[in-house]
Design a protein around this motif. Structure first.
Motif, PDB file in Angstrom:
ATOM      1  N   HIS A 190       1.090  -1.037   0.167  1.00  0.00           N
ATOM      2  CA  HIS A 190       0.076   0.018  -0.301  1.00  0.00           C
ATOM      3  C   HIS A 190       0.917   1.089   0.548  1.00  0.00           C
ATOM      4  O   HIS A 190       0.473   2.070  -0.923  1.00  0.00           O
ATOM      5  CB  HIS A 190      -1.165  -0.011   1.327  1.00  0.00           C
ATOM      6  CG  HIS A 190      -2.397  -1.217   1.041  1.00  0.00           C
ATOM      7  ND1 HIS A 190      -2.886  -1.158  -0.100  1.00  0.00           N
ATOM      8  CD2 HIS A 190      -2.750  -2.408   2.085  1.00  0.00           C
ATOM      9  CE1 HIS A 190      -3.734  -1.708   0.134  1.00  0.00           C
ATOM     10  NE2 HIS A 190      -3.238  -2.351   1.375  1.00  0.00           N
ATOM     11  N   ASP A 191       2.256   1.240   0.599  1.00  0.00           N
ATOM     12  CA  ASP A 191       2.705   2.461   0.354  1.00  0.00           C
ATOM     13  C   ASP A 191       3.248   2.366  -0.797  1.00  0.00           C
ATOM     14  O   ASP A 191       3.483   3.880  -1.182  1.00  0.00           O
ATOM     15  CB  ASP A 191       4.133   2.067   1.629  1.00  0.00           C
ATOM     16  CG  ASP A 191       3.924   2.372   3.362  1.00  0.00           C
ATOM     17  OD1 ASP A 191       2.724   2.570   3.912  1.00  0.00           O
ATOM     18  OD2 ASP A 191       4.055   2.219   3.570  1.00  0.00           O
ATOM     19  N   GLU A 203       0.830   4.157  -2.607  1.00  0.00           N
ATOM     20  CA  GLU A 203       0.459   5.641  -2.534  1.00  0.00           C
ATOM     21  C   GLU A 203       1.582   6.742  -3.094  1.00  0.00           C
ATOM     22  O   GLU A 203       1.066   7.878  -3.385  1.00  0.00           O
ATOM     23  CB  GLU A 203       0.289   5.671  -1.126  1.00  0.00           C
ATOM     24  CG  GLU A 203      -0.369   6.733  -0.557  1.00  0.00           C
ATOM     25  CD  GLU A 203      -0.376   7.203   0.722  1.00  0.00           C
ATOM     26  OE1 GLU A 203      -1.294   8.434   1.393  1.00  0.00           O
ATOM     27  OE2 GLU A 203      -0.537   5.772   1.875  1.00  0.00           O
ATOM     28  N   LYS A 204       3.009   6.245  -3.020  1.00  0.00           N
ATOM     29  CA  LYS A 204       3.743   6.768  -3.546  1.00  0.00           C
ATOM     30  C   LYS A 204       3.768   7.013  -5.168  1.00  0.00           C
ATOM     31  O   LYS A 204       4.165   8.503  -5.356  1.00  0.00           O
ATOM     32  CB  LYS A 204       5.305   6.330  -3.188  1.00  0.00           C
ATOM     33  CG  LYS A 204       6.526   6.722  -3.834  1.00  0.00           C
ATOM     34  CD  LYS A 204       7.473   6.161  -3.039  1.00  0.00           C
ATOM     35  CE  LYS A 204       8.764   7.067  -3.548  1.00  0.00           C
ATOM     36  NZ  LYS A 204      10.170   5.955  -2.996  1.00  0.00           N
ATOM     37  N   GLN A 258      -2.626   7.614  -3.622  1.00  0.00           N
ATOM     38  CA  GLN A 258      -3.626   7.140  -2.697  1.00  0.00           C
ATOM     39  C   GLN A 258      -3.390   6.012  -2.931  1.00  0.00           C
ATOM     40  O   GLN A 258      -2.653   4.742  -3.800  1.00  0.00           O
ATOM     41  CB  GLN A 258      -4.567   7.416  -2.663  1.00  0.00           C
ATOM     42  CG  GLN A 258      -5.606   7.445  -3.990  1.00  0.00           C
ATOM     43  CD  GLN A 258      -7.174   7.478  -4.319  1.00  0.00           C
ATOM     44  OE1 GLN A 258      -7.480   8.644  -3.939  1.00  0.00           O
ATOM     45  NE2 GLN A 258      -7.627   7.357  -5.517  1.00  0.00           N
ATOM     46  N   PRO A 259      -3.876   4.808  -2.156  1.00  0.00           N
ATOM     47  CA  PRO A 259      -3.435   2.913  -1.790  1.00  0.00           C
ATOM     48  C   PRO A 259      -5.296   3.015  -1.888  1.00  0.00           C
ATOM     49  O   PRO A 259      -5.402   3.639  -3.027  1.00  0.00           O
ATOM     50  CB  PRO A 259      -3.674   2.605  -1.104  1.00  0.00           C
ATOM     51  CG  PRO A 259      -4.460   3.870   0.493  1.00  0.00           C
ATOM     52  CD  PRO A 259      -3.678   5.300   0.145  1.00  0.00           C
TER      53      PRO A 259
END
Length: 884
Positions: free
Chosen positions: A339-340, A343-344, A348-349
């Motif tokens: 997820h990180d 998001e990067k 957003q995830p």
């Protein structure tokens, strides 16, 4: 057609793919060329394979060489002109071939027909051809036979290629099968086969253990027996799955159930199966599948659920990426690291249920990941490595992403699990290891000796480049090959025993055996090897032992020559002191003069010399103190029986040589030679008398009747000198009316050893013809003659006498025929009158009897006159002097 150019790379690759160039002769191909020559009635037939520099003869009937350059190739025109058949009826009149050495010189080829050897993919490999030194034509039947045999040659090439491929595949399958057995054994998976036709079951060792059966119990184990051991709660589902699997068509089935053991407990079984064979009416005949003991998985299901939260915590704490998607590529779950990263990238995830593709990444990246997911769905588990360049940080990282299918409790695929981790450190370590390995390989390749490793079963794992110079193979050709395939057959057993000794922990040094070079010759090798128990490999160093073997052979031959020369020679080698007393005599003295070396001890050599030769030999011998070596001309030496034998001797002064300290005399018995010379003188005298001074003329001619020698008697017999005869043909002297007869008789000498030719006319040096009677003898096999010996005798007088007698006999027959009619009338009258008197019986009167007697006297006088006339006519017709 593809094979229209000699240098076409595809054609050359097709030729090389059959692996037949430069191979040894094989009977099956020689039978084809022999049959082709027989069908076409020619002396020469070849299977010719053409590469870019030469033509190689896989089989050659009628010639004794294996290849020729392209400059002498008829067959190359079939390839360059792209034709199925080439016929040359007279090469001497064809501008393409008339300057070929095999046309201009021996064997003098005139006729050629070649049928293309065409591979199934259309490449022309060469020809099956027939040749003759005569101009000729083939009929349609012969040409069809040649084409059929050419196709058979290609079929044999294809069969050869298929057999090699089959052998390679067999070896590969054996290795894979062994690997599969090891894998199956390691995983504990049972394998079963169910014959539905006779309701029998076959299990491997793991399967027997899982089913809690032994081999004897398995023999009568039926389907109902299997059902009886399944837990009642699981039996309905098992029967349903099996029913569905046995209905055509079927893609297979899987099921979990509890199986009753002998101890009364149950174990959980996971089973997969598939029908492999169906009858014509779509009834199942044979099933195949696997079974696993999943008791522990089921037992620990609760425990797994208990630790799930802990596992989730561990997953989410990992820096590696973990996520799963459903069959529509929507996110099911993912760990925090995943997820990180998302998001990067997109701000957003993803949420659970969202597609895992984003417009925030380039389309080519999206397309690549879609292919990964699709591949996982179609093939199952796989992994990919990715190189990631980060321009902002100026370094490269590497990632390993693994994909696997996710199943529900029914074993049905419901999604894909994905795992991605950073393997940069591993890649860098591998690169360092690879670099070290390459450096080590470079060091190994500089060695002149073979350095190699072999696994426990004797297959080469690695080998350096020295193998190319020593065995003729590239390293890639050796790796994966078992050493017994390369060893000379007679050395295999001893080498295997040596390998067993090394495997048991003994280090072997200087073990000798022979390997077979790629070109077929044997190479003696000297080995040192040891076994590494940790790595489970043999480490070996081997040296080409050829030069050492040659040195040993030379030493052995030298010793053998010494023994032959000194101990077994027909010469007598002796050592004398300065006074000619014997110090040593070789054993050959017993054979040559029947006196043993022991009998010569204490004797003086001069006591055995013939009195007439003694002073000459003694004078020569004592010169040795001033001259290093001398030769003593023939002299007589006494043998054990008191007989004198002729010898010659070479004398060498070795008085100052510490190891000899004497005079070496090498004596040779020339008694037979002296006798032979005398016989030769007598033989030459007889030869001169018979050949040079005889009345017959002796000549030597070749198979075309060209004279190479004529005896001096030719001058006396024909007034033609030997020099005038040499280089001329005997047929130039034959009378035209006798030419055919003499020619036919002469040609018989090429098939028989001797021919007698009846008298014929031969042109005399003065221009007229004389009659010769000749015997010719085939002496081509006699090295001193190598021709036809012709013995001729002048029989002109004999022939003239015979002709005169035949003419006189003809005249006598003519006279006899004429006079017989004159004699016949008075004789008939005389006989009638005699018969009349014989039958008289006193009936005739005296005067009648008197009259008859007068008639008889008259007839007798008439016969007497006729006889006188015959004699006079015969004398006049025959000149008696002509027949003397």
């Amino acid at each position: 057609m593809k094979g229209s150019n000699i240098l076409d790379t595809n054609r050359l690759k097709a030729l090389m793919s059959f692996d037949v160039m430069d191979t040894n002769h094989e009977a099956i191909y020689d039978e084809i060329t022999s049959l082709a020559a027989s069908i076409c009635n020619v002396p020469i037939s070849l299977i010719s394979l053409v590469d870019d520099k030469r033509q190689f003869f896989k089989s050659h009937f009628g010639v004794d060489y294996n290849e020729t350059p392209l400059s002498n190739s008829f067959c190359k025109y079939i390839i360059n002109d792209d034709v199925d058949l080439l016929t040359v009826e007279n090469a001497e009149n064809d501008d393409r071939f008339k300057n070929f050495s095999i046309v201009k010189n021996d064997p003098g080829i005139r006729f050629y027909t070649g049928a293309s050897l065409t591979s199934p993919d259309g490449h022309r490999l060469g020809t099956l051809c027939v040749l003759d030194t005569k101009v000729r034509q083939l009929d349609d039947t012969q040409i069809d036979g040649l084409k059929t045999l050419a196709k058979q040659v290609v079929h044999l090439f294809e069969l050869r290629k298929a057999k090699k491929l089959e052998l390679d595949q067999k070896l590969d399958l054996e290795r894979k099968g062994k690997l599969l057995d090891n894998i199956v054994s390691a995983t504990g998976i049972g394998i079963w086969e169910r014959n539905l036709a006779n309701d029998s079951l076959t299990l491997n060792e793991q399967g027997l253990q899982i089913f809690d059966l032994d081999k004897n119990a398995l023999k009568g184990f039926k389907t109902e027996d299997w059902f009886s051991r399944i837990h009642p709660d699981d039996l309905p589902e098992v029967k349903k799955k099996m029913h569905d699997c046995l209905n055509y068509p079927s893609n297979g089935c899987n099921v979990q159930y509890r199986l009753l053991l002998k101890n009364g407990k149950y174990k959980w079984i996971y089973e997969e199966g598939k029908v492999l064979e169906w009858s014509e009416d779509k009834q199942p005949l044979l099933m195949y599948g696997t079974i696993q003991d999943v008791t522990e998985k089921k037992t620990f299901a609760t425990e797994l659920q208990r630790v799930k939260n802990n596992l989730d915590a561990m997953i989410n704490s990992s820096r590696d990426l973990m996520w799963s998607i459903d069959l529509d590529f929507n996110l099911i779950t993912a760990n925090t690291a995943f997820h990180d990263l998302v998001e990067k990238i997109q701000g957003q995830p993803f949420k659970e249920g969202d597609p895992v593709f984003s417009d925030a990444v380039p389309q080519q990246v999206t397309d690549k990941w879609k292919e990964y997911y699709k591949r996982a769905l179609s093939t199952g588990r796989f992994s990919v490595k990715q190189k990631i360049q980060d321009p902002s940080k100026f370094w490269t990282t590497y990632g390993l992403t693994s994909f696997d299918l996710m199943y529900n409790k029914d074993g049905e695929a419901i999604g894909i699990t994905c795992f991605s981790k950073d393997i940069t450190s591993e890649i860098l370590s591998q690169q360092v290891l690879l670099s070290a390995k390459e450096e080590m390989q470079k060091i190994m390749d500089t060695s002149l000796d073979i350095i190699c490793t072999l696994d426990e079963e004797g297959y080469f794992i690695s080998i350096n480049k020295a193998v190319e110079d020593i065995w003729g193979y590239a390293p890639k050709d050796i790796i994966g090959t078992r050493y017994t395939e390369l060893i000379y057959e007679e050395d295999i057993i001893s080498t295997e025993k040596n390998a067993e000794s090394v495997l048991s922990g003994n280090k072997v040094v200087n073990f000798e055996n022979r390997y077979v070079h790629k070109d077929g010759h044997t190479v003696p090798m000297l080995w040192s090897s040891n076994w590494d128990e940790k790595d489970r490999v043999y480490y070996c160093i081997s040296r080409d032992n050829t030069e050492k073997k040659k040195a040993e052979l030379q030493l052995e031959n030298s010793e053998r020559r010494f023994k032959t020369l000194v101990q077994e020679s027909s010469d007598i080698i002796s050592i004398l002191d300065a006074e000619a007393n014997f110090k040593y005599v070789s054993p050959s003295s017993t054979k040559v003069i029947q006196i043993s070396p022991e009998e010569f001890e204490g004797q003086n050599a001069l006591d055995y010399i013939h009195p007439d030769d003694l002073e000459r030999v003694k004078s020569k011998f004592y010169q040795i103190t001033q001259i290093d070596s001398i030769k003593i001309e023939p002299f007589r030496f006494k043998n054990k029986f008191g007989e004198w034998r002729w010898f010659v001797a070479n004398v060498s002064n070795q008085l100052h040589e510490p190891s000899i300290q004497g005079v070496i005399i090498t004596s040779r018995d020339i008694n037979e030679t002296k006798n032979a010379k005398e016989q030769l003188i007598q033989s030459e005298r007889r030869y001169k008398t018979l050949v040079q001074e005889g009345s017959d003329m002796i000549c030597i001619a070749d198979k075309n009747a060209i004279f190479s020698y004529a005896s001096p008697t030719s001058t006396r017999v024909l007034e033609i000198t030997p020099e005038e005869f040499v280089g001329t043909s005997a047929f130039d002297y034959i009378h035209p009316d006798d030419y055919d007869t003499v020619y036919n008789e002469f040609m018989k000498i090429l098939e028989v050893s001797q021919v007698n030719i009846k008298p014929f006319r031969f042109r005399h040096g003065a221009g007229h013809y004389v009659w010769l009677e000749t015997a010719i003898t085939n002496k081509f096999d006699e090295p001193t003659i190598k021709g036809i010996v012709i013995n001729s005798k002048d029989v002109t007088t004999k022939v003239q006498h015979l002709n005169a007698i035949e003419e006189q006999n003809a005249q006598l027959k003519k006279i006899a025929w004429t006079q017989s009619h004159i004699v016949r009338a008075p004789v008939a009258r005389l006989m009638g009158l005699v018969d009349l008197l014989r039958d008289d019986k006193e009936k005739l009167k005296p005067e009648e009897r008197e009259q008859i007697l007068n008639f008889i006297i008259t007839s007798a006088d008439e016969i007497d006159h006729v006889i006188k006339d015959i004699v006079e006519n015969t004398i006049n017709a025959i000149d008696i002097e002509d027949i003397k």
